[in-house]
Design a protein around this motif. Structure first.
Motif, PDB file in Angstrom:
ATOM      1  N   ASP A 106      26.507  13.397  56.197  1.00  0.00           N
ATOM      2  CA  ASP A 106      25.617  12.477  57.129  1.00  0.00           C
ATOM      3  C   ASP A 106      24.186  12.670  56.662  1.00  0.00           C
ATOM      4  O   ASP A 106      22.941  12.626  57.236  1.00  0.00           O
ATOM      5  CB  ASP A 106      25.147  12.468  58.101  1.00  0.00           C
ATOM      6  N   ASP A 107      24.650  14.866  56.115  1.00  0.00           N
ATOM      7  CA  ASP A 107      23.275  15.538  56.221  1.00  0.00           C
ATOM      8  C   ASP A 107      22.364  15.944  55.360  1.00  0.00           C
ATOM      9  O   ASP A 107      21.541  16.630  54.844  1.00  0.00           O
ATOM     10  CB  ASP A 107      23.017  16.979  57.377  1.00  0.00           C
ATOM     11  N   ALA A 108      22.878  14.862  53.628  1.00  0.00           N
ATOM     12  CA  ALA A 108      22.312  14.285  52.322  1.00  0.00           C
ATOM     13  C   ALA A 108      20.670  14.266  52.463  1.00  0.00           C
ATOM     14  O   ALA A 108      20.257  13.713  53.590  1.00  0.00           O
ATOM     15  CB  ALA A 108      22.922  13.254  52.154  1.00  0.00           C
ATOM     16  N   GLU A 109      19.873  15.147  52.071  1.00  0.00           N
ATOM     17  CA  GLU A 109      18.588  14.485  51.735  1.00  0.00           C
ATOM     18  C   GLU A 109      18.735  13.399  50.559  1.00  0.00           C
ATOM     19  O   GLU A 109      19.667  12.729  49.640  1.00  0.00           O
ATOM     20  CB  GLU A 109      18.169  15.750  50.674  1.00  0.00           C
ATOM     21  N   PRO A 110      17.169  12.699  50.703  1.00  0.00           N
ATOM     22  CA  PRO A 110      17.469  11.018  49.725  1.00  0.00           C
ATOM     23  C   PRO A 110      18.069  11.640  48.601  1.00  0.00           C
ATOM     24  O   PRO A 110      17.416  12.735  47.737  1.00  0.00           O
ATOM     25  CB  PRO A 110      16.027  10.784  49.575  1.00  0.00           C
ATOM     26  N   GLY A 111      19.370  10.733  47.970  1.00  0.00           N
ATOM     27  CA  GLY A 111      19.671  11.147  46.455  1.00  0.00           C
ATOM     28  C   GLY A 111      20.285  11.827  46.281  1.00  0.00           C
ATOM     29  O   GLY A 111      21.391  12.490  45.041  1.00  0.00           O
ATOM     30  N   ASP A 112      20.815  13.332  47.399  1.00  0.00           N
ATOM     31  CA  ASP A 112      21.781  14.074  46.869  1.00  0.00           C
ATOM     32  C   ASP A 112      23.401  13.754  46.544  1.00  0.00           C
ATOM     33  O   ASP A 112      24.237  12.401  46.517  1.00  0.00           O
ATOM     34  CB  ASP A 112      22.438  15.034  47.696  1.00  0.00           C
ATOM     35  N   GLY A 113      23.787  14.281  45.486  1.00  0.00           N
ATOM     36  CA  GLY A 113      24.899  13.787  44.793  1.00  0.00           C
ATOM     37  C   GLY A 113      26.005  14.794  45.233  1.00  0.00           C
ATOM     38  O   GLY A 113      25.632  15.959  45.874  1.00  0.00           O
ATOM     39  N   GLU A 114      27.206  15.275  45.057  1.00  0.00           N
ATOM     40  CA  GLU A 114      28.293  15.881  45.320  1.00  0.00           C
ATOM     41  C   GLU A 114      29.019  16.019  44.167  1.00  0.00           C
ATOM     42  O   GLU A 114      29.654  14.627  43.266  1.00  0.00           O
ATOM     43  CB  GLU A 114      28.315  15.101  46.414  1.00  0.00           C
ATOM     44  N   LEU A 115      29.738  17.087  43.943  1.00  0.00           N
ATOM     45  CA  LEU A 115      30.524  17.520  42.699  1.00  0.00           C
ATOM     46  C   LEU A 115      32.441  17.052  44.311  1.00  0.00           C
ATOM     47  O   LEU A 115      32.367  18.179  45.000  1.00  0.00           O
ATOM     48  CB  LEU A 115      30.668  18.805  42.269  1.00  0.00           C
ATOM     49  N   TYR A 116      32.708  16.040  43.707  1.00  0.00           N
ATOM     50  CA  TYR A 116      34.308  16.696  44.561  1.00  0.00           C
ATOM     51  C   TYR A 116      35.163  16.787  44.243  1.00  0.00           C
ATOM     52  O   TYR A 116      35.803  17.307  45.243  1.00  0.00           O
ATOM     53  CB  TYR A 116      34.591  14.583  44.263  1.00  0.00           C
ATOM     54  N   ALA A 117      35.422  17.266  42.699  1.00  0.00           N
ATOM     55  CA  ALA A 117      36.781  17.757  42.431  1.00  0.00           C
ATOM     56  C   ALA A 117      36.370  17.997  40.861  1.00  0.00           C
ATOM     57  O   ALA A 117      35.419  17.534  40.295  1.00  0.00           O
ATOM     58  CB  ALA A 117      37.651  17.130  42.415  1.00  0.00           C
ATOM     59  N   ILE A 118      36.903  19.612  40.549  1.00  0.00           N
ATOM     60  CA  ILE A 118      37.108  20.153  39.389  1.00  0.00           C
ATOM     61  C   ILE A 118      38.188  21.064  39.156  1.00  0.00           C
ATOM     62  O   ILE A 118      38.430  21.675  40.229  1.00  0.00           O
ATOM     63  CB  ILE A 118      35.411  20.797  38.791  1.00  0.00           C
ATOM     64  N   TYR A 119      39.120  21.011  38.189  1.00  0.00           N
ATOM     65  CA  TYR A 119      40.267  20.973  38.023  1.00  0.00           C
ATOM     66  C   TYR A 119      40.402  21.427  36.487  1.00  0.00           C
ATOM     67  O   TYR A 119      40.187  20.728  36.181  1.00  0.00           O
ATOM     68  CB  TYR A 119      41.397  20.535  38.950  1.00  0.00           C
ATOM     69  N   VAL A 120      40.926  22.342  36.516  1.00  0.00           N
ATOM     70  CA  VAL A 120      41.499  22.567  35.026  1.00  0.00           C
ATOM     71  C   VAL A 120      43.096  23.307  34.819  1.00  0.00           C
ATOM     72  O   VAL A 120      43.435  24.016  35.796  1.00  0.00           O
ATOM     73  CB  VAL A 120      40.415  23.916  34.029  1.00  0.00           C
ATOM     74  N   ARG A 121      43.617  22.753  33.815  1.00  0.00           N
ATOM     75  CA  ARG A 121      44.831  23.124  33.474  1.00  0.00           C
ATOM     76  C   ARG A 121      45.515  23.901  33.858  1.00  0.00           C
ATOM     77  O   ARG A 121      44.408  25.080  33.524  1.00  0.00           O
ATOM     78  CB  ARG A 121      45.657  22.956  32.519  1.00  0.00           C
ATOM     79  N   PRO A 122      46.190  25.223  34.818  1.00  0.00           N
ATOM     80  CA  PRO A 122      46.391  26.927  35.540  1.00  0.00           C
ATOM     81  C   PRO A 122      46.406  27.653  34.244  1.00  0.00           C
ATOM     82  O   PRO A 122      45.424  28.426  34.224  1.00  0.00           O
ATOM     83  CB  PRO A 122      47.181  26.688  35.858  1.00  0.00           C
ATOM     84  N   ASP A 123      46.836  26.784  33.089  1.00  0.00           N
ATOM     85  CA  ASP A 123      47.023  27.824  31.760  1.00  0.00           C
ATOM     86  C   ASP A 123      45.969  27.493  30.783  1.00  0.00           C
ATOM     87  O   ASP A 123      45.779  28.465  29.538  1.00  0.00           O
ATOM     88  CB  ASP A 123      47.988  27.044  31.076  1.00  0.00           C
ATOM     89  N   ARG A 124      44.687  26.713  30.991  1.00  0.00           N
ATOM     90  CA  ARG A 124      43.537  26.531  30.111  1.00  0.00           C
ATOM     91  C   ARG A 124      41.841  27.354  30.852  1.00  0.00           C
ATOM     92  O   ARG A 124      41.492  27.159  30.539  1.00  0.00           O
ATOM     93  CB  ARG A 124      43.445  25.326  30.388  1.00  0.00           C
ATOM     94  N   ILE A 125      42.494  28.375  32.140  1.00  0.00           N
ATOM     95  CA  ILE A 125      41.292  28.720  32.519  1.00  0.00           C
ATOM     96  C   ILE A 125      40.661  29.518  32.150  1.00  0.00           C
ATOM     97  O   ILE A 125      41.663  30.696  31.058  1.00  0.00           O
ATOM     98  CB  ILE A 125      42.276  29.026  34.306  1.00  0.00           C
ATOM     99  N   GLY A 126      39.728  29.506  31.774  1.00  0.00           N
ATOM    100  CA  GLY A 126      39.008  31.027  31.206  1.00  0.00           C
ATOM    101  C   GLY A 126      38.409  30.332  29.518  1.00  0.00           C
ATOM    102  O   GLY A 126      38.242  31.478  28.603  1.00  0.00           O
ATOM    103  N   THR A 127      39.357  29.323  29.499  1.00  0.00           N
ATOM    104  CA  THR A 127      39.125  29.267  27.949  1.00  0.00           C
ATOM    105  C   THR A 127      37.260  27.828  27.518  1.00  0.00           C
ATOM    106  O   THR A 127      37.514  27.584  26.721  1.00  0.00           O
ATOM    107  CB  THR A 127      40.495  27.759  27.523  1.00  0.00           C
ATOM    108  N   GLY A 128      37.096  27.985  28.768  1.00  0.00           N
ATOM    109  CA  GLY A 128      35.485  27.144  28.620  1.00  0.00           C
ATOM    110  C   GLY A 128      36.085  25.368  28.322  1.00  0.00           C
ATOM    111  O   GLY A 128      34.679  24.658  28.777  1.00  0.00           O
ATOM    112  N   ALA A 129      36.892  25.111  29.421  1.00  0.00           N
ATOM    113  CA  ALA A 129      37.114  23.225  29.636  1.00  0.00           C
ATOM    114  C   ALA A 129      36.759  23.121  30.913  1.00  0.00           C
ATOM    115  O   ALA A 129      35.696  22.827  30.987  1.00  0.00           O
ATOM    116  CB  ALA A 129      38.680  23.594  29.856  1.00  0.00           C
ATOM    117  N   GLY A 130      36.312  24.283  31.822  1.00  0.00           N
ATOM    118  CA  GLY A 130      35.412  23.715  33.199  1.00  0.00           C
ATOM    119  C   GLY A 130      34.299  24.637  32.934  1.00  0.00           C
ATOM    120  O   GLY A 130      33.675  23.639  33.567  1.00  0.00           O
ATOM    121  N   ARG A 131      32.777  25.336  32.141  1.00  0.00           N
ATOM    122  CA  ARG A 131      32.289  25.319  31.937  1.00  0.00           C
ATOM    123  C   ARG A 131      31.559  23.981  31.478  1.00  0.00           C
ATOM    124  O   ARG A 131      30.890  23.379  31.898  1.00  0.00           O
ATOM    125  CB  ARG A 131      31.502  26.391  31.193  1.00  0.00           C
ATOM    126  N   ALA A 132      32.586  23.003  30.357  1.00  0.00           N
ATOM    127  CA  ALA A 132      32.258  22.614  29.769  1.00  0.00           C
ATOM    128  C   ALA A 132      32.355  21.303  30.680  1.00  0.00           C
ATOM    129  O   ALA A 132      31.618  20.476  30.342  1.00  0.00           O
ATOM    130  CB  ALA A 132      33.311  21.784  28.730  1.00  0.00           C
TER     131      ALA A 132
END
Length: 183
Positions: free
Chosen positions: A82-108
């Motif tokens: 309810d407290d959004a500024e006009p046009g604000d977006g939201e990152l609802y979720a981001i997940y990387v396979r646990p065995d791929r953490i640290g490989t650049g998939a999350g950064r990409a």
């Protein structure tokens, strides 16, 4: 090489497995174990198929892939608070396979989300993260997000956990900024 693309219906099973395994890995010792144990990739996939059948385009789902193998998933769209500024977006979720953490998939993924959010006209992107999830908080901070002081409580099997909100501006060169700051 990690590529990022828009998620399709063919990715649903892989995304659901990533989401469930991601929760079970990232939130072990934070979220009640019974809650994590009750999560089911097939149930998540069934809900996701229903959502895809009625997709309005409001939420954009992206996947990271190494060749044909889906390695991560992110979803973003308009901010739901309810407290959004006009046009604000939201990152609802981001997940990387646990065995791929640290490989650049999350950064990409985060780089693509930031660039695409800017392209969609969101001047800022907000997200909520469990306060005790130190790994995720470091990841977001490296990508240029800062805690803005807002907090809320979420109920997980009658255990209330504190979440903190992060925010950062979106820009057309966000992908490069996130890549450089998260490496």
């Amino acid at each position: 090489m990690t590529d990022v693309r828009v998620m399709t219906g063919d990715d649903i099973d892989a995304v659901s497995a990533i989401r469930v395994r991601g929760w079970q890995s990232a939130y072990a010792g934070i979220v009640p174990q019974g809650y994590l144990d009750a999560m089911s990739a097939p149930e998540d996939a069934a809900r996701r198929r229903e959502w895809f059948a009625h997709d309005t385009g409001r939420v954009e789902n992206l996947v990271s892939a190494d060749g044909a193998e889906v390695t991560g998933w992110a979803a973003h769209g308009p901010y739901r608070g309810d407290d959004a500024e006009p046009g604000d977006g939201e990152l609802y979720a981001i997940y990387v396979r646990p065995d791929r953490i640290g490989t650049g998939a999350g950064r990409a993924l985060i780089g693509a989300v930031l660039a695409r959010a800017a392209d969609r006209g969101f001047p800022r992107l907000r997200l909520w993260v469990l306060a005790d999830n130190a790994r995720a908080r470091r990841f977001y901070e490296k990508a240029g997000f800062v805690a803005d002081g807002a907090e809320q409580q979420e109920d997980y099997d009658d255990v209330f956990l504190r979440e903190v909100r992060y925010v950062r501006g979106a820009s057309s060169d966000a992908a490069g900024e996130a890549d450089a700051s998260a490496s």
